[in-house]
Write an enzyme that holds these catalytic residues in place. Structure first.
Site, PDB file in Angstrom:
ATOM      1  N   THR A 130       3.878  -4.900   6.712  1.00  0.00           N
ATOM      2  CA  THR A 130       5.019  -3.799   5.996  1.00  0.00           C
ATOM      3  C   THR A 130       5.208  -2.939   7.180  1.00  0.00           C
ATOM      4  O   THR A 130       4.447  -2.683   8.084  1.00  0.00           O
ATOM      5  CB  THR A 130       4.376  -2.973   4.980  1.00  0.00           C
ATOM      6  OG1 THR A 130       3.949  -3.869   4.188  1.00  0.00           O
ATOM      7  CG2 THR A 130       5.411  -2.029   4.654  1.00  0.00           C
ATOM      8  N   GLY A 133      11.220  -0.521   7.708  1.00  0.00           N
ATOM      9  CA  GLY A 133      12.499  -0.894   7.037  1.00  0.00           C
ATOM     10  C   GLY A 133      12.125  -2.321   6.307  1.00  0.00           C
ATOM     11  O   GLY A 133      13.059  -2.927   5.896  1.00  0.00           O
ATOM     12  N   SER A 136       9.042  -4.603   0.483  1.00  0.00           N
ATOM     13  CA  SER A 136       9.109  -5.834  -0.762  1.00  0.00           C
ATOM     14  C   SER A 136      10.049  -6.836   0.283  1.00  0.00           C
ATOM     15  O   SER A 136       9.555  -8.082  -0.226  1.00  0.00           O
ATOM     16  CB  SER A 136       9.851  -5.300  -1.813  1.00  0.00           C
ATOM     17  OG  SER A 136       9.353  -4.204  -2.336  1.00  0.00           O
ATOM     18  N   PHE A 160       2.122   1.966   6.451  1.00  0.00           N
ATOM     19  CA  PHE A 160       1.308   1.845   5.304  1.00  0.00           C
ATOM     20  C   PHE A 160       0.220   0.727   5.409  1.00  0.00           C
ATOM     21  O   PHE A 160      -0.131   0.149   4.422  1.00  0.00           O
ATOM     22  CB  PHE A 160       1.957   1.450   4.178  1.00  0.00           C
ATOM     23  CG  PHE A 160       3.090   2.466   3.549  1.00  0.00           C
ATOM     24  CD1 PHE A 160       2.880   3.798   3.486  1.00  0.00           C
ATOM     25  CD2 PHE A 160       4.396   2.098   3.670  1.00  0.00           C
ATOM     26  CE1 PHE A 160       3.694   4.849   2.987  1.00  0.00           C
ATOM     27  CE2 PHE A 160       5.230   2.985   3.032  1.00  0.00           C
ATOM     28  CZ  PHE A 160       5.040   4.571   2.750  1.00  0.00           C
ATOM     29  N   ARG A 270     -15.951  15.855 -29.083  1.00  0.00           N
ATOM     30  CA  ARG A 270     -15.077  17.014 -29.045  1.00  0.00           C
ATOM     31  C   ARG A 270     -14.798  17.581 -30.308  1.00  0.00           C
ATOM     32  O   ARG A 270     -13.923  16.861 -31.351  1.00  0.00           O
ATOM     33  CB  ARG A 270     -14.003  16.887 -28.018  1.00  0.00           C
ATOM     34  CG  ARG A 270     -13.054  17.962 -28.035  1.00  0.00           C
ATOM     35  CD  ARG A 270     -13.576  19.146 -27.096  1.00  0.00           C
ATOM     36  NE  ARG A 270     -12.543  19.954 -26.768  1.00  0.00           N
ATOM     37  CZ  ARG A 270     -12.892  21.256 -26.486  1.00  0.00           C
ATOM     38  NH1 ARG A 270     -14.201  21.631 -26.087  1.00  0.00           N
ATOM     39  NH2 ARG A 270     -11.965  22.199 -26.327  1.00  0.00           N
ATOM     40  N   GLU A 365       0.832  -4.735  -2.535  1.00  0.00           N
ATOM     41  CA  GLU A 365       0.572  -6.186  -2.494  1.00  0.00           C
ATOM     42  C   GLU A 365       1.368  -6.681  -3.810  1.00  0.00           C
ATOM     43  O   GLU A 365       1.072  -7.472  -4.488  1.00  0.00           O
ATOM     44  CB  GLU A 365      -0.914  -6.407  -2.861  1.00  0.00           C
ATOM     45  CG  GLU A 365      -1.637  -6.077  -1.696  1.00  0.00           C
ATOM     46  CD  GLU A 365      -3.224  -6.543  -1.431  1.00  0.00           C
ATOM     47  OE1 GLU A 365      -3.452  -7.460  -2.091  1.00  0.00           O
ATOM     48  OE2 GLU A 365      -3.807  -5.701  -0.954  1.00  0.00           O
ATOM     49  N   GLU A 369       8.127  -4.595  -9.766  1.00  0.00           N
ATOM     50  CA  GLU A 369       9.579  -5.131  -9.629  1.00  0.00           C
ATOM     51  C   GLU A 369       9.471  -6.513  -9.023  1.00  0.00           C
ATOM     52  O   GLU A 369      10.130  -7.351  -9.402  1.00  0.00           O
ATOM     53  CB  GLU A 369      10.483  -4.464  -9.018  1.00  0.00           C
ATOM     54  CG  GLU A 369      10.884  -2.950  -9.877  1.00  0.00           C
ATOM     55  CD  GLU A 369       9.403  -2.019  -9.633  1.00  0.00           C
ATOM     56  OE1 GLU A 369       8.918  -2.158  -8.657  1.00  0.00           O
ATOM     57  OE2 GLU A 369       9.465  -1.159 -10.622  1.00  0.00           O
TER      58      GLU A 369
HETATM   59  C1  LIG Z   1      -1.854   3.183   0.101  1.00  0.00           C
HETATM   60  C2  LIG Z   1      -0.752   1.896   0.530  1.00  0.00           C
HETATM   61  C3  LIG Z   1      -1.652   0.745   1.341  1.00  0.00           C
HETATM   62  C4  LIG Z   1      -0.786  -0.283   1.592  1.00  0.00           C
HETATM   63  N1  LIG Z   1      -1.517  -1.383   2.561  1.00  0.00           N
HETATM   64  C5  LIG Z   1      -0.772  -2.191   3.232  1.00  0.00           C
HETATM   65  C6  LIG Z   1      -1.469  -3.021   4.089  1.00  0.00           C
HETATM   66  O1  LIG Z   1      -2.702  -3.051   4.302  1.00  0.00           O
HETATM   67  N2  LIG Z   1      -0.839  -4.023   4.819  1.00  0.00           N
HETATM   68  C7  LIG Z   1       0.615  -4.026   4.727  1.00  0.00           C
HETATM   69  O2  LIG Z   1       1.297  -4.986   5.325  1.00  0.00           O
HETATM   70  N3  LIG Z   1       1.212  -3.374   3.855  1.00  0.00           N
HETATM   71  C8  LIG Z   1       0.487  -2.362   2.974  1.00  0.00           C
HETATM   72  N4  LIG Z   1       1.307  -1.619   2.282  1.00  0.00           N
HETATM   73  C9  LIG Z   1       2.720  -1.741   1.909  1.00  0.00           C
HETATM   74  C10 LIG Z   1       2.874  -2.060   0.599  1.00  0.00           C
HETATM   75  O3  LIG Z   1       2.769  -3.439   0.387  1.00  0.00           O
HETATM   76  C11 LIG Z   1       4.586  -1.846   0.294  1.00  0.00           C
HETATM   77  O4  LIG Z   1       4.795  -0.366   0.296  1.00  0.00           O
HETATM   78  C12 LIG Z   1       5.264  -2.524  -0.702  1.00  0.00           C
HETATM   79  O5  LIG Z   1       5.144  -3.759  -0.726  1.00  0.00           O
HETATM   80  C13 LIG Z   1       6.592  -1.942  -1.100  1.00  0.00           C
HETATM   81  O6  LIG Z   1       7.371  -1.524  -0.089  1.00  0.00           O
HETATM   82  P1  LIG Z   1       8.261  -0.400   0.334  1.00  0.00           P
HETATM   83  O7  LIG Z   1       7.301   0.658   0.303  1.00  0.00           O
HETATM   84  O8  LIG Z   1       8.920  -0.775   1.659  1.00  0.00           O
HETATM   85  O9  LIG Z   1       9.040  -0.273  -0.786  1.00  0.00           O
HETATM   86  P2  LIG Z   1      10.695  -1.052  -0.958  1.00  0.00           P
HETATM   87  O10 LIG Z   1      10.470  -2.466  -0.683  1.00  0.00           O
HETATM   88  O11 LIG Z   1      11.499  -0.377  -0.185  1.00  0.00           O
HETATM   89  O12 LIG Z   1      10.983  -0.842  -2.496  1.00  0.00           O
HETATM   90  C14 LIG Z   1      11.216   0.245  -3.048  1.00  0.00           C
HETATM   91  C15 LIG Z   1      11.873   0.100  -4.684  1.00  0.00           C
HETATM   92  O13 LIG Z   1      12.663  -0.518  -4.823  1.00  0.00           O
HETATM   93  C16 LIG Z   1      12.290  -1.688  -5.408  1.00  0.00           C
HETATM   94  N5  LIG Z   1      12.837  -2.922  -5.294  1.00  0.00           N
HETATM   95  C17 LIG Z   1      13.021  -3.560  -4.059  1.00  0.00           C
HETATM   96  N6  LIG Z   1      13.582  -4.490  -3.951  1.00  0.00           N
HETATM   97  C18 LIG Z   1      13.841  -4.843  -5.104  1.00  0.00           C
HETATM   98  C19 LIG Z   1      14.592  -5.870  -5.784  1.00  0.00           C
HETATM   99  N7  LIG Z   1      15.327  -7.000  -5.437  1.00  0.00           N
HETATM  100  N8  LIG Z   1      14.712  -5.757  -7.023  1.00  0.00           N
HETATM  101  C20 LIG Z   1      14.401  -4.777  -7.960  1.00  0.00           C
HETATM  102  N9  LIG Z   1      13.662  -3.736  -7.238  1.00  0.00           N
HETATM  103  C21 LIG Z   1      13.493  -3.969  -5.918  1.00  0.00           C
HETATM  104  C22 LIG Z   1      10.585  -1.872  -5.350  1.00  0.00           C
HETATM  105  O14 LIG Z   1      10.101  -2.499  -6.307  1.00  0.00           O
HETATM  106  C23 LIG Z   1      10.394  -0.365  -5.341  1.00  0.00           C
HETATM  107  O15 LIG Z   1      10.367   0.043  -6.489  1.00  0.00           O
HETATM  108  C24 LIG Z   1       0.480  -0.529   1.518  1.00  0.00           C
HETATM  109  C25 LIG Z   1       1.235   0.436   0.885  1.00  0.00           C
HETATM  110  C26 LIG Z   1       0.513   1.805   0.302  1.00  0.00           C
HETATM  111  C27 LIG Z   1       1.225   2.719  -0.359  1.00  0.00           C
END
Ligand SMILES: Cc1cc2nc3c(=O)[nH]c(=O)nc-3n(C[C@H](O)[C@H](O)[C@H](O)COP(=O)(O)OP(=O)(O)OC[C@H]3O[C@@H](n4cnc5c(N)ncnc54)[C@H](O)[C@@H]3O)c2cc1C
Length: 391
Positions: A130, A133, A136, A160, A270, A365, A369
């Site tokens: 991740t 930019g 997902s 993250f 309770r 993971e 969505e």
């Molecule tokens: C505590 C924590 C631990 C993590 N650990 C790791 C790790 O060890 N390694 C790693 O690589 N990553 C890790 N992540 C990253 C995590 O996998 C991502 O945060 C997650 O995949 C979502 O990506 P984003 O945060 O960029 O959200 P975005 O991709 O920006 O999405 C934002 C919102 O838009 C929605 N959305 C996006 N595209 C679409 C679409 N086409 N249709 C409908 N809805 C959509 C999403 O579902 C979400 O609700 C971690 C995240 C957290 C918070």
């Protein structure tokens, strides 16, 4: 033949894990809550290791690790049952002897340097795909690796990353050929020691512990540190994520079981207006709805683990289990908190902690969505039939 029972072996292993968690882990719960209220880690690294070594004596070491590396190499259904038992305590404990599933693609030399010390617990890894930019849309990653003689030079940022602030090395997916794109052989996974020069910055979240941002500013990595093949990085990333698709909802089931039992106990003790709150239909329905959803999640998740064991393509079933299991535990914990009233909102009880913790399960993971996208895409393209493997 449809058979919903566990084998004698599954039952026995689950019982042993339950005994270990009850005797060795649950007694630490009050101390974990106290420490976390003081903004300290619930368990120190040395304490976790000590517990893991104690579990090893109990017979639990490397649930998913092949036997040749001293692990148990358990079937996915068995692992799912164990992750459910782990979920029953909020102490941040997990069994030792594990390594990221993709580290087994390492070469002989890499195994000695990265895999074996990770299994032994001497080194800590993190997996980084991740970026600020690209979450997902993981194929949109930009962290660039440029070839320079026998080295690759990495520039960019990851964010993250679980364990990123503690890790001794990172498995980093970087763009090696921008013309091809990540999905088509343009991304590669690298094993990058912290000593090679990347920095990490802790990220505060609503959960306990937290991930980190990793900064790569001209970090030189030898060519021999490529994990798997050049251009295989995206596929390895998807393989890494695949594992969590059934372990996360399995854990969620354990949390929901424990929390629901607390709600039942509360409903039976309770009293308001001269009667137990459990005599009110409003409370009974919350308990009933929670039980129905918990039971539905159990079978969806066990089926997704079963597809792994059967050698079937587990992706569709895993997305269904992850989506439903993550939603289920959020709804159940919310109801359990409601049944506890004001006490549920306090930090005296673990309920608000679960409430914060499980919110993540709908995000990491693969967000809800993204799971819906996979499920609907499979059906719309005719890759999967309604009815799954029974169709
Ligand atoms: C505590 C924590 C631990 C993590 N650990 C790791 C790790 O060890 N390694 C790693 O690589 N990553 C890790 N992540 C990253 C995590 O996998 C991502 O945060 C997650 O995949 C979502 O990506 P984003 O945060 O960029 O959200 P975005 O991709 O920006 O999405 C934002 C919102 O838009 C929605 N959305 C996006 N595209 C679409 C679409 N086409 N249709 C409908 N809805 C959509 C999403 O579902 C979400 O609700 C971690 C995240 C957290 C918070």
């Amino acid at each position: 033949m449809v058979d919903f029972s566990l084998t004698d072996e599954e039952r026995a292993v689950r019982e042993t894990v339950r005994t270990f968690i009850t005797r060795e882990v649950m007694p630490l719960e009050q101390e974990v809550l106290r420490r976390e209220r003081a903004h300290r880690p619930g368990l120190e690294r040395s304490e976790l290791r000590e517990l893991q070594l104690r579990a090893k004596k109990f017979g639990f070491w490397g649930l998913a690790t092949p036997e040749e590396y001293g692990g148990m190499d358990l079937a996915a259904v068995m692992q799912s049952l164990i992750w459910t038992e782990l979920g029953r305590s909020f102490v941040p404990f997990r069994f030792g002897g594990e390594a990221d599933n993709i580290l087994f693609h390492a070469t002989g030399e890499q195994k000695r340097e990265f895999l074996l010390p990770t299994i032994d617990g001497e080194r800590i890894s993190c997996f980084a795909i991740t970026e600020p930019g690209a979450g997902s849309d993981a194929a949109n990653i930009r962290l660039r690796a440029r070839r320079d003689g026998d080295d690759w030079v990495l520039d960019g940022e990851k964010t993250f990353i679980t364990g990123g602030n503690d890790a001794d090395f990172a498995i980093v997916v970087a763009i090696t050929d921008p013309d091809k794109g990540a999905r088509n052989g343009g991304a590669t996974a690298f094993l990058v020691d912290r000593a090679m020069g990347w920095r990490s910055e802790f990220i505060q979240t609503m959960g306990e512990g937290g991930p980190a941002a990793l900064v790569f500013d001209g970090v030189r990595v030898p060519h021999r540190n490529i994990l798997g093949e050049l251009g295989q990085g995206f596929a390895l990333g998807m393989e890494w994520i695949g594992k969590g698709r059934y372990t996360i909802p399995s854990h969620a089931i354990g949390i929901a079981e424990r929390a629901l039992q607390m709600a039942i106990d509360q409903a039976n003790t309770r009293e308001t207006f001269g009667a137990k709150i459990g005599t009110n239909q409003a409370i009974q329905w919350m308990i009933a709805d929670s039980e129905v959803e918990l039971e539905a999640a159990r079978w969806l998740v066990l089926r997704s683990a079963w597809t792994v064991d059967q050698g079937l393509d587990p992706r569709h079933a895993s997305s269904i289990g992850k989506l439903y299991g993550a939603g289920m535990v959020n709804r159940v914990v919310d109801r359990v908190l409601q049944i506890h009233g004001g006490m549920g909102y306090t930090r005296e009880l673990p309920i608000e902690r679960w409430y914060r913790q499980v919110r993540l399960y709908r995000i990491f993971e693969g967000t809800d969505e993204m799971q819906r996208l996979i499920i609907s895409r499979d059906l719309l393209r005719g890759y999967t039939k309604i009815g799954g493997h029974l169709a």
